[in-house]
Design an enzyme around this catalytic site. Structure first.
Site, PDB file in Angstrom:
ATOM      1  N   LEU A   1      13.943   3.239  -4.936  1.00 54.46           N
ATOM      2  CA  LEU A   1      14.303   4.637  -5.198  1.00 54.46           C
ATOM      3  C   LEU A   1      13.467   5.237  -6.329  1.00 54.46           C
ATOM      4  O   LEU A   1      13.538   6.430  -6.581  1.00 54.46           O
ATOM      5  CB  LEU A   1      15.791   4.745  -5.533  1.00 54.46           C
ATOM      6  CG  LEU A   1      16.703   4.794  -4.307  1.00 54.46           C
ATOM      7  CD1 LEU A   1      18.153   4.576  -4.690  1.00 54.46           C
ATOM      8  CD2 LEU A   1      16.544   6.110  -3.553  1.00 54.46           C
TER       9      LEU A   1
ATOM     10  N   ASP B   1      10.532   5.721  -5.955  1.00 60.79           N
ATOM     11  CA  ASP B   1       9.800   6.676  -5.119  1.00 60.79           C
ATOM     12  C   ASP B   1      10.801   7.301  -4.136  1.00 60.79           C
ATOM     13  O   ASP B   1      10.775   7.027  -2.935  1.00 60.79           O
ATOM     14  CB  ASP B   1       8.668   5.960  -4.370  1.00 60.79           C
ATOM     15  CG  ASP B   1       7.710   5.293  -5.332  1.00 60.79           C
ATOM     16  OD1 ASP B   1       6.888   5.990  -5.923  1.00 60.79           O
ATOM     17  OD2 ASP B   1       7.805   4.061  -5.537  1.00 60.79           O
TER      18      ASP B   1
ATOM     19  N   GLN C   1      -3.460   7.330   1.843  1.00 58.27           N
ATOM     20  CA  GLN C   1      -2.441   8.029   1.069  1.00 58.27           C
ATOM     21  C   GLN C   1      -2.950   8.488  -0.293  1.00 58.27           C
ATOM     22  O   GLN C   1      -2.197   9.045  -1.085  1.00 58.27           O
ATOM     23  CB  GLN C   1      -1.170   7.181   0.924  1.00 58.27           C
ATOM     24  CG  GLN C   1      -1.297   5.969   0.040  1.00 58.27           C
ATOM     25  CD  GLN C   1      -0.070   5.082   0.157  1.00 58.27           C
ATOM     26  OE1 GLN C   1       0.208   4.490   1.210  1.00 58.27           O
ATOM     27  NE2 GLN C   1       0.698   4.979  -0.916  1.00 58.27           N
TER      28      GLN C   1
ATOM     29  N   LEU D   1       1.931  -6.693  -8.325  1.00 56.61           N
ATOM     30  CA  LEU D   1       3.394  -6.844  -8.301  1.00 56.61           C
ATOM     31  C   LEU D   1       3.998  -6.902  -9.700  1.00 56.61           C
ATOM     32  O   LEU D   1       3.408  -7.444 -10.625  1.00 56.61           O
ATOM     33  CB  LEU D   1       3.769  -8.125  -7.534  1.00 56.61           C
ATOM     34  CG  LEU D   1       3.319  -8.204  -6.073  1.00 56.61           C
ATOM     35  CD1 LEU D   1       3.799  -9.518  -5.447  1.00 56.61           C
ATOM     36  CD2 LEU D   1       3.821  -7.017  -5.245  1.00 56.61           C
ATOM     37  N   HIS D   2       5.196  -6.330  -9.811  1.00 59.16           N
ATOM     38  CA  HIS D   2       5.968  -6.380 -11.056  1.00 59.16           C
ATOM     39  C   HIS D   2       7.436  -6.566 -10.679  1.00 59.16           C
ATOM     40  O   HIS D   2       7.767  -6.703  -9.495  1.00 59.16           O
ATOM     41  CB  HIS D   2       5.722  -5.131 -11.896  1.00 59.16           C
ATOM     42  CG  HIS D   2       5.957  -3.838 -11.159  1.00 59.16           C
ATOM     43  ND1 HIS D   2       7.205  -3.421 -10.757  1.00 59.16           N
ATOM     44  CD2 HIS D   2       5.090  -2.878 -10.728  1.00 59.16           C
ATOM     45  CE1 HIS D   2       7.104  -2.261 -10.134  1.00 59.16           C
ATOM     46  NE2 HIS D   2       5.826  -1.920 -10.085  1.00 59.16           N
ATOM     47  N   GLU D   3       8.312  -6.518 -11.702  1.00 58.92           N
ATOM     48  CA  GLU D   3       9.723  -6.819 -11.436  1.00 58.92           C
ATOM     49  C   GLU D   3      10.390  -5.826 -10.481  1.00 58.92           C
ATOM     50  O   GLU D   3      11.392  -6.164  -9.854  1.00 58.92           O
ATOM     51  CB  GLU D   3      10.495  -6.877 -12.751  1.00 58.92           C
ATOM     52  CG  GLU D   3      10.236  -8.177 -13.497  1.00 58.92           C
ATOM     53  CD  GLU D   3      10.652  -8.086 -14.948  1.00 58.92           C
ATOM     54  OE1 GLU D   3      11.706  -7.496 -15.227  1.00 58.92           O
ATOM     55  OE2 GLU D   3       9.904  -8.589 -15.799  1.00 58.92           O
ATOM     56  N   GLY D   4       9.851  -4.621 -10.403  1.00 57.61           N
ATOM     57  CA  GLY D   4      10.392  -3.662  -9.433  1.00 57.61           C
ATOM     58  C   GLY D   4      10.223  -4.193  -8.019  1.00 57.61           C
ATOM     59  O   GLY D   4      11.174  -4.245  -7.226  1.00 57.61           O
ATOM     60  N   HIS D   5       9.000  -4.651  -7.718  1.00 56.87           N
ATOM     61  CA  HIS D   5       8.738  -5.232  -6.392  1.00 56.87           C
ATOM     62  C   HIS D   5       9.610  -6.482  -6.180  1.00 56.87           C
ATOM     63  O   HIS D   5      10.149  -6.695  -5.092  1.00 56.87           O
ATOM     64  CB  HIS D   5       7.268  -5.650  -6.263  1.00 56.87           C
ATOM     65  CG  HIS D   5       6.286  -4.528  -6.424  1.00 56.87           C
ATOM     66  ND1 HIS D   5       5.427  -4.448  -7.480  1.00 56.87           N
ATOM     67  CD2 HIS D   5       6.029  -3.441  -5.648  1.00 56.87           C
ATOM     68  CE1 HIS D   5       4.670  -3.366  -7.360  1.00 56.87           C
ATOM     69  NE2 HIS D   5       5.012  -2.736  -6.256  1.00 56.87           N
TER      70      HIS D   5
HETATM   71  P1  AMP Z   1       3.990   0.313  -4.491  1.00 54.35           P
HETATM   72  O1  AMP Z   1       3.340  -1.028  -4.557  1.00 54.35           O
HETATM   73  O2  AMP Z   1       3.860   1.109  -5.749  1.00 54.35           O
HETATM   74  O3  AMP Z   1       3.613   1.073  -3.244  1.00 54.35           O
HETATM   75  O4  AMP Z   1       5.537   0.034  -4.366  1.00 54.35           O
HETATM   76  C1  AMP Z   1       6.057  -0.768  -3.346  1.00 54.35           C
HETATM   77  C2  AMP Z   1       7.540  -0.624  -3.321  1.00 54.35           C
HETATM   78  O5  AMP Z   1       8.086  -1.036  -4.568  1.00 54.35           O
HETATM   79  C3  AMP Z   1       7.990   0.821  -3.091  1.00 54.35           C
HETATM   80  O6  AMP Z   1       9.113   0.822  -2.222  1.00 54.35           O
HETATM   81  C4  AMP Z   1       8.392   1.258  -4.481  1.00 54.35           C
HETATM   82  O7  AMP Z   1       9.346   2.286  -4.501  1.00 54.35           O
HETATM   83  C5  AMP Z   1       8.949  -0.022  -5.056  1.00 54.35           C
HETATM   84  N1  AMP Z   1       8.952   0.033  -6.508  1.00 54.35           N
HETATM   85  C6  AMP Z   1       7.899   0.316  -7.321  1.00 54.35           C
HETATM   86  N2  AMP Z   1       8.301   0.342  -8.610  1.00 54.35           N
HETATM   87  C7  AMP Z   1       9.624   0.067  -8.608  1.00 54.35           C
HETATM   88  C8  AMP Z   1      10.616  -0.051  -9.625  1.00 54.35           C
HETATM   89  N3  AMP Z   1      10.332   0.135 -10.911  1.00 54.35           N
HETATM   90  N4  AMP Z   1      11.873  -0.350  -9.256  1.00 54.35           N
HETATM   91  C9  AMP Z   1      12.193  -0.536  -7.948  1.00 54.35           C
HETATM   92  N5  AMP Z   1      11.302  -0.445  -6.937  1.00 54.35           N
HETATM   93  C10 AMP Z   1      10.039  -0.142  -7.264  1.00 54.35           C
END
Ligand code: AMP
Length: 286
Positions: free
Chosen positions: A148, A150, A61, A33-37
């Site tokens: 967004l 992705d 996937q 996890l990071h700030e995006g999550h």
């Molecule tokens: P992942 O763990 O990479 O499958 O991502 C999980 C969710 O977090 C997906 O909906 C991603 O689009 C979202 N996500 C990943 N990176 C970011 C980011 N930098 N900003 C916003 N959402 C993100």
């Protein structure tokens, strides 16, 4: 925060919460996890009574030459971050639980996947929607949150929800970036020092494309060519996988931009494949 690993227990817990008239917001992730999550979790917290986070590195996937085995995993750190962020239920199943008899049934995506990552990563979105269908059935959320960052995934999930009649509202969330513009990603830690310096140009290239459109260019191919030229000039270490400018969210091609559109690119580095995009609407300026 309660940690659940079994689908039956998760489903039962959700049913009880729904009996109490609670609304359920769901954030699917692959962890690390990071700030995006965290931004997705925060939005879910504002809009739903209960926030469910799933952490599951989904094998179906990943292509045979992709990084499933080496995908960054740190469950202890993720658990702490999720709890601090206010997640109520953390779903963390085993691969054998989600795919009990191996990969015996898969959903095949036939729209919005012949471009961008769908073309480069054949079968990727089949794996994405297959796991999401399972998770949606187990968690039965009211709202589901996707980044967004992705954007093609958001478009494909939009189709999944429509075609399979899920009573779920899709909540797309803005991309969270580092100060220099790089989109946050679990894979960024794999960049070498000199690569990390270079990747700022990815978002800058897309911003150039946006300026291009704002100042009058309406031909998607020309905008894509300008983005590609900028990247070619500034990238010494990364190799461009694709640059595409398409209508959004249907990801169709047209000779002229019409309303909502996406400018997207993917760049390969030694140990990381980076994607980024800007989604905008021509009507904002015309
Ligand atoms: P992942 O763990 O990479 O499958 O991502 C999980 C969710 O977090 C997906 O909906 C991603 O689009 C979202 N996500 C990943 N990176 C970011 C980011 N930098 N900003 C916003 N959402 C993100």
């Amino acid at each position: 925060m309660k940690i659940i690993t079994l689908p039956e227990e998760m489903n039962h817990t959700i049913q009880e919460l729904k009996n109490e008239k609670k609304t359920i917001g769901f954030v699917p992730t692959m962890g690390s996890l990071h700030e995006g999550h965290l931004s997705l979790i925060q939005k879910a917290k504002r809009q739903s009574d209960i926030v469910v986070l799933s952490i599951f590195v989904n094998p179906t996937q990943f292509g045979p030459t992709e990084d499933f085995n080496t995908y960054p995993r740190d469950f202890e750190k993720d658990k702490h971050m999720a709890e601090t962020a206010g997640v109520d239920l953390l779903f963390h199943p085993e691969v054998d639980t989600m795919y009990p008899k191996g990969k015996t049934m898969t959903i095949k995506v036939e729209e919005r996947v012949d471009v961008m990552c769908g073309r480069s990563r054949v079968g990727h979105f089949d794996g994405v929607v297959t796991i999401l269908a399972k998770l949606f059935n187990i968690i039965t959320p009211h709202h589901v949150y996707f980044g967004l960052k992705d954007a093609q995934q958001v478009a494909v999930v939009d189709s999944l929800i429509t075609h399979f009649h899920y009573p779920i509202k899709l909540m797309p969330c803005d991309t969270v970036r580092e100060q220099d513009g790089l989109a946050k990603s679990s894979r960024n830690i794999r960049l070498e020092e000199d690569e990390r310096k270079e990747v700022v140009h990815i978002y800058r290239a897309l911003q150039e494309g946006l300026v291009n459109v704002k100042t009058g260019e309406e031909c998607p191919e020309k905008v894509a060519k300008n983005i590609e030229d900028y990247l070619k000039k500034n990238l010494k270490l990364g190799t461009i996988d694709y640059v595409e400018v398409l209508n959004y969210p249907d990801l169709s091609k047209s000779k002229k931009l019409m309303g909502r559109f996406i400018m997207a690119c993917a760049v390969n580095y030694k140990k990381a494949r980076l994607i980024d995009n800007i989604v905008a609407d021509l009507h904002e300026w015309r």
